[in-house]
Scaffold this motif. Structure first.
Motif, short mmCIF file in Angstrom:
data_model
loop_
_atom_site.label_atom_id
_atom_site.label_comp_id
_atom_site.label_asym_id
_atom_site.label_seq_id
_atom_site.Cartn_x
_atom_site.Cartn_y
_atom_site.Cartn_z
N ALA A 334 39.08 72.50 31.17
CA ALA A 334 40.53 72.35 32.08
C ALA A 334 40.92 71.08 32.14
O ALA A 334 41.91 70.89 32.67
N SER A 335 40.40 69.94 31.53
CA SER A 335 41.09 68.43 31.58
C SER A 335 40.45 67.59 30.52
O SER A 335 39.44 68.03 29.67
N THR A 336 41.20 66.74 29.88
CA THR A 336 40.95 65.74 28.91
C THR A 336 41.56 64.62 28.89
O THR A 336 42.11 64.05 29.89
N LEU A 337 40.93 63.53 28.25
CA LEU A 337 41.28 62.14 28.28
C LEU A 337 42.46 62.36 27.13
O LEU A 337 42.40 62.80 26.16
N ALA A 338 43.66 61.68 27.86
CA ALA A 338 44.90 62.10 27.15
C ALA A 338 45.50 60.76 26.54
O ALA A 338 46.18 60.66 25.58
N ASN A 339 44.84 59.62 26.79
CA ASN A 339 45.79 58.19 26.55
C ASN A 339 44.89 57.20 26.85
O ASN A 339 44.06 56.90 27.83
N ILE A 340 44.98 56.04 25.99
CA ILE A 340 44.43 54.96 26.13
C ILE A 340 45.38 53.78 25.79
O ILE A 340 45.98 53.68 25.03
N GLY A 355 41.92 49.21 18.26
CA GLY A 355 41.56 50.61 19.03
C GLY A 355 40.91 51.74 18.30
O GLY A 355 41.25 51.87 17.32
N GLY A 356 40.15 52.43 18.91
CA GLY A 356 39.50 53.47 18.44
C GLY A 356 39.31 54.81 19.21
O GLY A 356 39.69 54.51 20.47
N PHE A 357 39.29 55.95 18.46
CA PHE A 357 39.26 57.19 19.18
C PHE A 357 38.38 58.05 18.51
O PHE A 357 38.48 58.21 17.19
N ILE A 358 37.83 59.23 19.08
CA ILE A 358 37.08 59.99 18.58
C ILE A 358 37.70 61.39 18.90
O ILE A 358 37.62 61.80 20.17
N ALA A 364 40.16 71.23 12.89
CA ALA A 364 41.45 71.26 12.70
C ALA A 364 42.02 70.05 12.97
O ALA A 364 41.52 69.21 13.95
N PRO A 365 43.14 69.73 12.05
CA PRO A 365 43.97 68.31 12.49
C PRO A 365 44.59 68.38 13.69
O PRO A 365 45.00 69.36 14.13
N SER A 366 44.66 67.14 14.44
CA SER A 366 45.23 67.02 15.56
C SER A 366 46.65 66.00 15.47
O SER A 366 46.28 64.78 14.82
N GLU A 367 47.67 66.07 16.00
CA GLU A 367 48.49 65.19 16.21
C GLU A 367 48.57 64.19 17.09
O GLU A 367 48.16 64.52 18.42
N VAL A 368 48.59 62.93 16.90
CA VAL A 368 48.36 61.79 17.89
C VAL A 368 49.39 60.71 17.79
O VAL A 368 50.06 60.74 16.50
N VAL A 369 49.65 59.92 18.66
CA VAL A 369 50.64 59.06 18.54
C VAL A 369 50.26 57.62 18.91
O VAL A 369 49.43 57.38 19.74
N VAL A 370 50.42 56.71 17.85
CA VAL A 370 49.61 55.57 18.02
C VAL A 370 50.84 54.24 18.20
O VAL A 370 51.66 54.23 17.28
N ARG A 371 50.95 53.59 19.11
CA ARG A 371 51.89 52.68 19.33
C ARG A 371 51.30 51.15 19.48
O ARG A 371 50.40 51.07 20.25
#
Length: 384
Positions: A334-340, A355-358, A364-371
């Motif tokens: 019901a909750s997730t880590l959404a951003n760093i 920066g790293g994320f797992i 399945a692939p997931s769409e992420v935004v890196v800025r």
């Protein structure tokens, strides 16, 4: 379970031989001496006893075998070294007779035979370890079966569970996915996502870990990392500030004694300097991802949905390379880590911000935004 057994009473390291392509087929049988990675299975010179044998011999401590009872990401270090430390095996119940033992076999000679295969160099070595009195050889204490996760029934060359590969056991309701490798011998490690109460089709990908490595300075140039807990439920996290362990990656100029703070707005929620102090040592060890150096910092905390900030600084004004990490411990759907989002001084070479994320829970692939933001931060600092 009987411990400290006589060395001469070890049984053989076998292979679970199958003919139907299922690595854990109920129609399989033990093929004696066919775990070719183990001396008790005819392993090549330089091979080491599997963690089940080493545990039964008393060479691996009780605290170095972690029994997994809840879904999460768990770190396991290579067991095949005299200097091995930390959690050296993950144990997951299969049935009343045996358990899965998931481990990291890395100290191997890759120049000959099966050891050339990349799966054993980066994947998970998975065996069944039988309980006392249940070995098929009544004259021995216990036994093990290697599980071939890739070409069961043909060759054990690629037996290890590869990075990104998911194994699912419908009967036991468990699944394992190897996420990544890190470190160097004798402290190489592997992160494994273990699902308890797993389903055949994994749920959508979830953020299991967020991290940033950067140069930690003083004043406005300490490392500031923000993260968001998104959703409708609270989330249990482990947050680490790493410095001395970075030398395992051949990095120099690391932060020798990192101090960690957790903020919600202007409120300081928790601080830590040296993870073994602060009253959470046992819980941090139990998580399986305790820092490997006592000078590093860690906090376990349960947070409501919202925005939070971590600050990593050097003790007594020291500076150097540091790493901040946030691990999702409970995988509450019901909750997730959404951003760093991390602010730090960007330097050249090893001082670059990394920066790293797992992502886990699905192939399945997931769409992420890196800025990467620079001028906007400078304007805000000048305006303040």
């Amino acid at each position: 379970m009987n411990r400290e057994i006589p060395f001469g009473r070890l049984a053989h390291a076998n292979l679970w031989q199958v003919t139907d392509g299922n690595p854990i087929s109920p129609d399989g049988y033990f093929n004696e001496y066919r775990d070719l990675y183990d001396p008790m299975g005819g392993g090549l010179e330089g091979s080491d006893y599997n963690p089940w044998f080493k545990y039964m011999l008393g060479w691996i401590a009780e605290s170095q075998v972690k029994t997994i009872t809840s879904t999460g990401v768990y770190r396991v270090y290579n067991f095949d070294s005299a200097e091995a430390k930390g959690v050296l095996a993950l144990k997951v119940v299969k049935d009343a007779e045996k358990d899965y033992w998931i481990s990291c076999r890395r100290n191997i000679d890759t120049s000959t035979g099966i050891y050339e295969n990349p799966t054993i160099e980066s994947g998970a070595y998975v065996i069944w370890g039988y309980h006392d009195g249940l070995c098929r050889d009544a004259f021995q204490f216990g036994c093990t079966d290697l599980l071939d996760m890739n070409t069961p029934g043909t060759s054990v060359d690629d037996a290890a569970l590869a990075v990104g590969q998911r194994f699912y056991d419908a009967e036991a309701g468990v699944a394992f996915t190897v996420l990544k490798n890190g470190g160097e011998l004798p402290s190489a490690y592997m992160d494994v996502y273990v699902e308890i109460g797993a389903s055949p089709t994994p749920s959508s990908s979830r953020t299991l870990n967020l991290s940033t490595r950067a140069s930690v300075q003083t004043g406005d140039d300490v490392m500031i990392g923000g993260f968001i807990v998104d959703g409708a439920a609270e989330k249990k996290l482990l947050i680490r500030a790493i410095g001395p362990s970075l030398q395992q990656a051949d990095l120099v100029g690391f932060l020798t004694d990192p101090v960690l703070e957790l903020h919600e707005g202007a409120q300081v929620l928790a601080t830590n300097d040296d993870w073994r102090f602060g009253g959470q040592e046992a819980e941090i060890v139990e998580s399986g991802i305790a820092p490997t150096d006592n000078r590093e910092s860690a906090i376990i905390v349960t947070l409501n949905p919202g925005s939070y900030t971590t600050i990593v600084r050097g003790k007594e004004g020291s500076s150097g390379l540091g790493l901040v990490e946030v691990f999702d411990l409970d995988q509450e759907p019901a909750s997730t880590l959404a951003n760093i989002s991390t602010r730090a001084r960007v330097q050249i070479g090893d001082g670059a911000v990394i920066g790293g994320f797992i992502l886990g829970g699905s192939t399945a692939p997931s769409e992420v935004v890196v800025r990467g933001v620079g001028p906007l931060v400078a304007c805000r600092i000048q305006a303040s």
